[in-house]
Design a protein around this motif. Structure first.
Motif, PDB file in Angstrom:
ATOM      1  N   ARG B 171       0.953  -1.189  -0.116  1.00 24.93           N
ATOM      2  CA  ARG B 171       0.130  -0.150   0.054  1.00 24.93           C
ATOM      3  C   ARG B 171       0.833   1.352  -0.077  1.00 24.93           C
ATOM      4  NH1 ARG B 171      -4.453  -0.870   4.623  1.00 24.93           N
ATOM      5  NH2 ARG B 171      -5.585   0.716   3.433  1.00 24.93           N
ATOM      6  N   PHE B 172       0.212   2.316  -0.477  1.00 21.05           N
ATOM      7  CA  PHE B 172       1.242   3.613  -0.646  1.00 21.05           C
ATOM      8  C   PHE B 172       0.326   4.491   0.411  1.00 21.05           C
ATOM      9  CE2 PHE B 172       1.393   1.245  -4.590  1.00 21.05           C
ATOM     10  CZ  PHE B 172       2.707   1.141  -4.732  1.00 21.05           C
ATOM     11  N   ILE B 173       1.191   4.574   1.484  1.00 21.87           N
ATOM     12  CA  ILE B 173       0.298   5.268   2.542  1.00 21.87           C
ATOM     13  C   ILE B 173       1.070   6.568   2.789  1.00 21.87           C
ATOM     14  CG2 ILE B 173      -0.273   5.187   5.024  1.00 21.87           C
ATOM     15  CD1 ILE B 173      -0.615   2.227   4.692  1.00 21.87           C
ATOM     16  N   ILE B 174       0.552   7.630   3.181  1.00 23.72           N
ATOM     17  CA  ILE B 174       1.182   8.888   3.515  1.00 23.72           C
ATOM     18  C   ILE B 174       1.114   8.824   5.151  1.00 23.72           C
ATOM     19  CG2 ILE B 174       1.131  11.402   3.451  1.00 23.72           C
ATOM     20  CD1 ILE B 174      -0.097  11.096   0.893  1.00 23.72           C
ATOM     21  N   PRO B 175       2.185   8.778   5.745  1.00 20.06           N
ATOM     22  CA  PRO B 175       2.142   8.459   7.074  1.00 20.06           C
ATOM     23  C   PRO B 175       1.885   9.612   8.163  1.00 20.06           C
ATOM     24  CG  PRO B 175       4.537   8.546   6.449  1.00 20.06           C
ATOM     25  CD  PRO B 175       3.608   8.893   5.252  1.00 20.06           C
ATOM     26  N   ASN B 176       0.781  10.569   7.664  1.00 19.74           N
ATOM     27  CA  ASN B 176       0.694  11.732   8.554  1.00 19.74           C
ATOM     28  C   ASN B 176      -0.793  12.177   8.529  1.00 19.74           C
ATOM     29  OD1 ASN B 176       0.657  14.438   9.566  1.00 19.74           O
ATOM     30  ND2 ASN B 176       2.828  14.059   9.454  1.00 19.74           N
ATOM     31  N   THR B 177      -1.318  12.473   9.620  1.00 12.36           N
ATOM     32  CA  THR B 177      -2.668  12.920   9.599  1.00 12.36           C
ATOM     33  C   THR B 177      -3.063  14.316   9.110  1.00 12.36           C
ATOM     34  OG1 THR B 177      -2.786  11.439  11.708  1.00 12.36           O
ATOM     35  CG2 THR B 177      -4.497  12.938  11.245  1.00 12.36           C
ATOM     36  N   TYR B 178      -2.107  14.988   9.268  1.00 14.33           N
ATOM     37  CA  TYR B 178      -2.411  16.336   8.917  1.00 14.33           C
ATOM     38  C   TYR B 178      -2.101  17.203   7.831  1.00 14.33           C
ATOM     39  CZ  TYR B 178      -2.660  16.497  14.071  1.00 14.33           C
ATOM     40  OH  TYR B 178      -3.012  15.906  15.467  1.00 14.33           O
ATOM     41  N   ILE B 179      -2.141  15.914   6.550  1.00 15.54           N
ATOM     42  CA  ILE B 179      -1.960  16.398   5.083  1.00 15.54           C
ATOM     43  C   ILE B 179      -3.189  17.094   4.742  1.00 15.54           C
ATOM     44  CG2 ILE B 179      -0.378  14.380   5.019  1.00 15.54           C
ATOM     45  CD1 ILE B 179      -2.565  13.436   2.802  1.00 15.54           C
ATOM     46  N   ASP B 180      -2.815  17.930   3.831  1.00 21.67           N
ATOM     47  CA  ASP B 180      -3.856  18.525   2.891  1.00 21.67           C
ATOM     48  C   ASP B 180      -3.941  17.684   1.543  1.00 21.67           C
ATOM     49  OD1 ASP B 180      -5.365  20.016   1.127  1.00 21.67           O
ATOM     50  OD2 ASP B 180      -4.153  21.859   1.122  1.00 21.67           O
ATOM     51  N   SER B 181      -4.972  16.629   1.417  1.00 20.48           N
ATOM     52  CA  SER B 181      -4.976  15.882   0.604  1.00 20.48           C
ATOM     53  C   SER B 181      -5.188  16.481  -0.863  1.00 20.48           C
ATOM     54  CB  SER B 181      -6.157  14.929   0.809  1.00 20.48           C
ATOM     55  OG  SER B 181      -7.609  15.442   0.682  1.00 20.48           O
ATOM     56  N   ASP B 182      -5.412  17.785  -1.202  1.00 21.38           N
ATOM     57  CA  ASP B 182      -5.647  18.216  -2.181  1.00 21.38           C
ATOM     58  C   ASP B 182      -4.131  18.778  -2.995  1.00 21.38           C
ATOM     59  OD1 ASP B 182      -8.304  18.318  -2.433  1.00 21.38           O
ATOM     60  OD2 ASP B 182      -8.615  20.403  -1.752  1.00 21.38           O
ATOM     61  N   SER B 183      -3.205  18.794  -1.752  1.00 24.85           N
ATOM     62  CA  SER B 183      -1.759  19.043  -2.126  1.00 24.85           C
ATOM     63  C   SER B 183      -1.003  17.876  -2.614  1.00 24.85           C
ATOM     64  CB  SER B 183      -1.123  19.864  -0.854  1.00 24.85           C
ATOM     65  OG  SER B 183      -0.761  18.667   0.006  1.00 24.85           O
ATOM     66  N   VAL B 184      -1.636  16.669  -2.780  1.00 22.73           N
ATOM     67  CA  VAL B 184      -0.811  15.574  -3.058  1.00 22.73           C
ATOM     68  C   VAL B 184      -0.393  15.410  -4.386  1.00 22.73           C
ATOM     69  CG1 VAL B 184      -0.843  12.931  -2.944  1.00 22.73           C
ATOM     70  CG2 VAL B 184      -1.849  14.202  -1.024  1.00 22.73           C
ATOM     71  N   LYS B 185       1.091  15.428  -4.615  1.00 22.86           N
ATOM     72  CA  LYS B 185       1.333  15.191  -6.181  1.00 22.86           C
ATOM     73  C   LYS B 185       2.048  13.778  -6.254  1.00 22.86           C
ATOM     74  CE  LYS B 185       3.441  19.133  -6.685  1.00 22.86           C
ATOM     75  NZ  LYS B 185       4.089  20.408  -7.402  1.00 22.86           N
ATOM     76  N   VAL B 186       1.844  13.175  -7.107  1.00 27.14           N
ATOM     77  CA  VAL B 186       2.714  11.679  -7.366  1.00 27.14           C
ATOM     78  C   VAL B 186       3.222  11.906  -8.833  1.00 27.14           C
ATOM     79  CG1 VAL B 186       2.058   9.346  -7.723  1.00 27.14           C
ATOM     80  CG2 VAL B 186       0.707  10.559  -5.935  1.00 27.14           C
ATOM     81  N   SER B 187       4.482  11.383  -8.575  1.00 25.56           N
ATOM     82  CA  SER B 187       5.261  11.300  -9.799  1.00 25.56           C
ATOM     83  C   SER B 187       5.779   9.851  -9.657  1.00 25.56           C
ATOM     84  CB  SER B 187       6.391  12.233  -9.907  1.00 25.56           C
ATOM     85  OG  SER B 187       7.368  12.060  -9.014  1.00 25.56           O
ATOM     86  N   VAL B 188       6.045   9.237 -10.910  1.00 22.28           N
ATOM     87  CA  VAL B 188       6.502   7.840 -10.920  1.00 22.28           C
ATOM     88  C   VAL B 188       7.351   7.757 -12.002  1.00 22.28           C
ATOM     89  CG1 VAL B 188       5.691   5.209 -11.499  1.00 22.28           C
ATOM     90  CG2 VAL B 188       4.086   6.810 -10.484  1.00 22.28           C
ATOM     91  N   LYS B 189       8.656   6.968 -11.719  1.00 19.38           N
ATOM     92  CA  LYS B 189       9.613   6.704 -12.916  1.00 19.38           C
ATOM     93  C   LYS B 189      10.162   5.361 -12.583  1.00 19.38           C
ATOM     94  CE  LYS B 189      13.731   8.199  -9.904  1.00 19.38           C
ATOM     95  NZ  LYS B 189      14.841   8.944  -9.486  1.00 19.38           N
ATOM     96  N   ALA B 190      10.549   5.112 -13.964  1.00 16.71           N
ATOM     97  CA  ALA B 190      10.839   3.478 -14.426  1.00 16.71           C
ATOM     98  C   ALA B 190      11.351   2.852 -13.329  1.00 16.71           C
ATOM     99  CB  ALA B 190      11.362   3.289 -15.588  1.00 16.71           C
ATOM    100  N   ASP B 191      12.589   3.284 -12.895  1.00 16.84           N
ATOM    101  CA  ASP B 191      13.425   2.739 -11.686  1.00 16.84           C
ATOM    102  C   ASP B 191      14.269   3.624 -11.142  1.00 16.84           C
ATOM    103  OD1 ASP B 191      15.657   3.111 -13.541  1.00 16.84           O
ATOM    104  OD2 ASP B 191      14.995   1.396 -14.671  1.00 16.84           O
ATOM    105  N   SER B 192      15.271   3.129 -10.253  1.00 20.25           N
ATOM    106  CA  SER B 192      16.053   4.211  -9.609  1.00 20.25           C
ATOM    107  C   SER B 192      16.933   5.065 -10.437  1.00 20.25           C
ATOM    108  CB  SER B 192      16.708   3.550  -8.269  1.00 20.25           C
ATOM    109  OG  SER B 192      17.305   2.498  -8.791  1.00 20.25           O
ATOM    110  N   THR B 193      17.352   4.218 -11.554  1.00 19.41           N
ATOM    111  CA  THR B 193      18.175   4.827 -12.360  1.00 19.41           C
ATOM    112  C   THR B 193      17.863   6.229 -13.284  1.00 19.41           C
ATOM    113  OG1 THR B 193      18.293   3.282 -13.875  1.00 19.41           O
ATOM    114  CG2 THR B 193      19.931   3.246 -12.232  1.00 19.41           C
TER     115      THR B 193
END
Lengths: 149, 664
Positions: B171-193
């Motif tokens: 699961r991809f969990i944000i470990p904080n209660t006080y986040i502004d969920s509208d502010s969430v931005k997600v980026s994905v890259k193919a691998d660490s390199t």
């Protein structure tokens, strides 16, 4: 040094007997949950043994210990942490007398004796009673109250 | 065979039930002696059964949205209805950031870095307003301005996950209660390199999401944390093994940082430049200034509470993500604008005169008195995707209506042990409780004096009599509007008294009127032979009581009034009157508040004769912070109008009556 206090109570069992009460058979389970070697069934306590166990249970139950019945029992162990005086013994006797007269209708108290052993910080209790309906057989329960180490 | 009764939920009932069962067997006989071992076992059995039934009862309560009490379960039920509870929301400011001294550096481009831009201190703690994205500008002169930069209160954090498809439970969990969920931005890259990443778009519904869309959803999960949910190659793209997911989010203080003004903000951002030789550098802080386009920070709110989720989720589900009925609009707006306290929607066709094709929305925010223009634009923009047909939503500011109460009671101190202070507190509690009722605290709320008086009377047997004196005030938002005379309308929503013992039947707060160096107010002075009569006009009156002119009129029967004034200050003013009928019924864009002026308690035996008659005094309010027109000349202060229809010149003409019954 040790001293003892005792109190005798009226032998009401005779009156009961005179009124024609007869004791029935009592059966209780043993909390050892051991097996009868012959019947392979749970050990059953009968008649005077069952009553003796009930008397011990009542006296050794601490007030507030029973679920939803917070007034059942005695404060016997709390006296172990008080000064060993005749007042403590008297109070202990009163507590034992009260709990048995209220909750154990099968017995008629005859005598309660409490011996305090100051050196060992303990009380030795003797409870003598008749089973209602069986006038001749005086029953005795004795136990020692000591502080848990 | 008769089935056993299994409805017992009390310990004693359960115990009796077990004993009744044992009675039918001859195996044991000692169950009804308290000291017996069997009795102890019966107790344990009954206790165990009680626990089981209690847990079962509580667990079954948690299965329904209406009866659940644990937030996790309520959120889960709401999720099933398609409703995502509001998270903390950052307070925002919109600012213009001006950078000077660029010519000397031969700057070609400048950039405002994302991250902290402004800082402030609140209750001893430092807070920052951050830019979510970096901004770039091409510079042509000595000065460049980043216009309308949106800054969000909070601190930016990020967390990285490596996708492991062998782990079905990842699961991809944000470990904080006080986040502004509208502010969430997600980026994905193919691998660490990999040096490039794909920005994923946040979606709230699956409508229009194709299998290859790079989208994510944000959901509240257990312990009020948030989870990022990705697609499954049917609804959105599925993540591949080894991909690196970076989740960026803002942790915020929510509504606490609303109403932060420019004075208490300090620029701490970073502006970098690239000069004509492609050399980079950092612009000195002394060359950077900022000005807020909004009066203060706004829009911050705390997470949605349980009661609100229970109220809104079924209504949101009923709206089915389309705005057709009035309740659809109300539930959607509550979802779109988390800071909304009260929402009222009225179709334009219901207005007089009707305005077809429009929906009028009135929002009272939880924090602040009105919704800012920027937020209104955003709400309308978000609402458009739900609106069916060509309906135009119009957001109006709520109108505030204050009821100033002065409860009074007389009591016999020999008949109660309650002290006057205790009685005062109980009276205040009654008024506060009344203010919180749904009937009152709403747009179109209703007020009834008799209800409060009855409650006060029931406080204690020692109370002999009670009364609640009332004044009502309507808040009018006076607009400077280039100092042009503007017409304002309002209503007291009940008949108001025209004959009073005081000098005025209607009075307003002092405000700045162009051309007068002292503040003025609007009022209706009494006149006539006994100084007990008023006409239907509203007058502009100066600080010394001189009438400056007629500015409007009032209908004492309906309580409706209108006036036209110019103003040189933006502060709203209250126009107050004493209601003739203490039953008040507000309209759909007005919400009421109650203000307890004082609680008066007296004992007749001590000579405390309370005047239990209705309110009949309406004093002129204090000048307070109101100022006059700074541009006015000295001679403009006391210029009474010469065409006064009543030929009243000074305040001395309005001598108060000494006979209290004279005007009744």
């Amino acid at each position: 040094m040790s001293f003892s206090v005792s109190r005798s109570t009226a032998p009401t069992q005779i009156v009961d007997s005179a009124l024609g009460k007869t004791s029935r058979a009592f059966k209780d389970i043993s909390l050892t949950f051991s097996k009868n070697p012959v019947t392979k069934d749970l050990v059953v306590l009968k008649n005077e043994e069952a009553i003796k166990q009930a008397v011990k249970n009542l006296v050794l139950t601490q007030v507030g210990e029973r679920f939803f019945n917070p007034y059942l029992g005695t404060n016997t162990t709390s006296y172990l942490f008080e000064l060993s005086t005749s007042f403590a013994e008297n109070a202990l006797i009163q507590e034992i007398e009260s709990v048995l007269q209220t909750n154990e209708p099968r017995i008629s108290l005859s005598n309660i004796t409490v011996d305090a052993d100051e050196d060992m910080n303990s009380f030795e209790c003797f409870i003598e009673y008749f089973i209602v309906g069986i006038p001749e057989a005086l029953q005795t329960v004795d136990f020692i109250l000591v502080r848990e180490s | 065979m008769e089935l056993p009764t299994v409805a017992a939920l009390e310990f004693e009932q359960l115990r009796a039930s077990i004993k009744n069962y044992i009675k039918t067997k001859s195996t044991f006989t000692d169950y009804d002696f308290e000291g017996s071992n069997l009795s102890m076992l019966v107790d344990i059995l009954a206790y165990n059964t009680l626990y089981t039934t209690y847990n079962l009862n509580m667990a079954s309560n948690e299965l329904n949205l209406d009866t659940a009490v644990l937030r996790d379960n309520i959120v889960s039920h709401a999720k099933r209805l398609g409703y995502n509870p509001n998270s903390y929301t950052s307070s925002k400011v919109q600012a213009d950031i001006t950078v000077t001294g660029l010519a000397a550096l031969q700057v070609g481009r400048i950039g405002l870095k994302s991250g902290p831009v402004l800082s402030t201190t609140f209750q001893g703690k430092n807070y920052t307003f951050v830019a979510r994205d970096a901004l770039n500008l091409t510079v042509t002169g000595n000065t460049a301005v980043f216009r309308d930069v949106e800054l969000y209160e909070g601190t930016t954090f990020s967390i990285r996950y490596t996708v492991d498809t062998s782990n079905e439970n990842q699961r991809f969990i944000i470990p904080n209660t006080y986040i502004d969920s509208d502010s969430v931005k997600v980026s994905v890259k193919a691998d660490s390199t990999s040096t490039t990443s794909t920005n994923y778009a946040r979606k709230n519904t699956i409508v229009g999401v194709s299998p290859s869309d790079t989208v994510f959803f944000v959901e509240e999960i257990q312990d009020q944390q948030y989870e990022i949910v990705f697609g499954d190659d049917v609804i959105g793209r599925k993540l591949q093994n080894g991909e690196i997911v970076t989740i960026q989010y803002i942790i915020t203080a929510g509504g606490e940082l609303n109403n932060v003004k420019q004075d208490s903000l300090k620029f701490i951002g970073t502006v970098e430049y690239v000069d004509s030789n492609n050399v980079t550098g950092r612009v000195a802080l002394s060359d950077i200034s900022f000005s807020l386009n909004t009066e203060s920070s706004f829009g911050g709110s705390n997470f949605e509470d349980i009661a609100s989720i229970k109220f809104r989720a079924p209504r949101y589900f009923a709206a089915q993500e389309r705005a057709v009925t009035i309740s659809d609009y109300e539930s959607l707006i509550m979802q779109i604008y988390g800071n909304s306290d009260l929402v009222k929607v009225v179709g334009g066709e219901q207005l007089s005169p009707p305005e077809y094709g429009k929906v009028f929305i009135t929002i009272k925010p939880k924090v602040g008195s009105v919704v800012s223009d920027t937020e209104k634009d955003r709400i309308v923009r978000d609402l458009r995707s739900f609106i069916v047909g060509s309906v135009t939503p119009v957001i109006r500011d709520p109108k505030k209506y204050s009821i100033k109460v002065r409860p009074q009671l007389t009591y016999n101190k020999n008949k109660t042990r309650k002290s006057p202070a205790t009685l005062k507190k109980l009276v205040r509690d009654i008024v506060v409780k009344y203010e919180a009722t749904d009937l009152f605290k709403n747009f179109g709320g209703k007020y009834s004096n008799s209800s409060i008086i009855a409650d006060i009377q029931n406080i204690d047997n020692s109370i002999i009599s009670s009364n609640v004196k009332l004044r009502v005030c309507v808040e009018i938002d006076i607009d400077v509007n280039n100092r042009i005379e503007t017409k304002y309308e309002g209503s007291f929503f009940t008949s108001v008294k025209s004959k009073l013992e005081s000098k005025y039947a209607i009075v307003s707060d002092f405000f700045c009127y162009p051309g007068y160096k002292d503040p003025v107010f609007i009022g209706t002075p009494s006149f006539g032979e006994n100084n007990c009569e008023v006409d239907g006009n509203l007058y502009l009156i100066d600080i010394n009581g001189n009438i400056l002119g007629v500015v409007g009129s009032i209908n004492y029967e309906t309580g409706e009034f209108s006036f036209s004034v110019a103003s040189c200050s933006e502060e709203p003013i209250n126009i107050c009157a004493i209601p003739d009928d203490p039953n008040i019924d507000l309209d759909d864009e007005t919400y009421p508040t109650i203000e307890i002026v004082d609680v008066e308690i007296g004992d007749p035996d001590d000579g405390d004769d309370q005047d239990l008659s209705p309110e009949d005094e309406l004093p002129v309010p204090d000048v307070g912070d109101a100022t006059g027109d700074p541009d006015a000349g000295d001679g403009d202060t006391t210029d009474p109008v010469t065409d006064d229809p009543n030929n009243i010149i000074t305040i001395n003409d309005f001598t108060p009556e000494s006979d209290p019954n004279k005007c009744s």
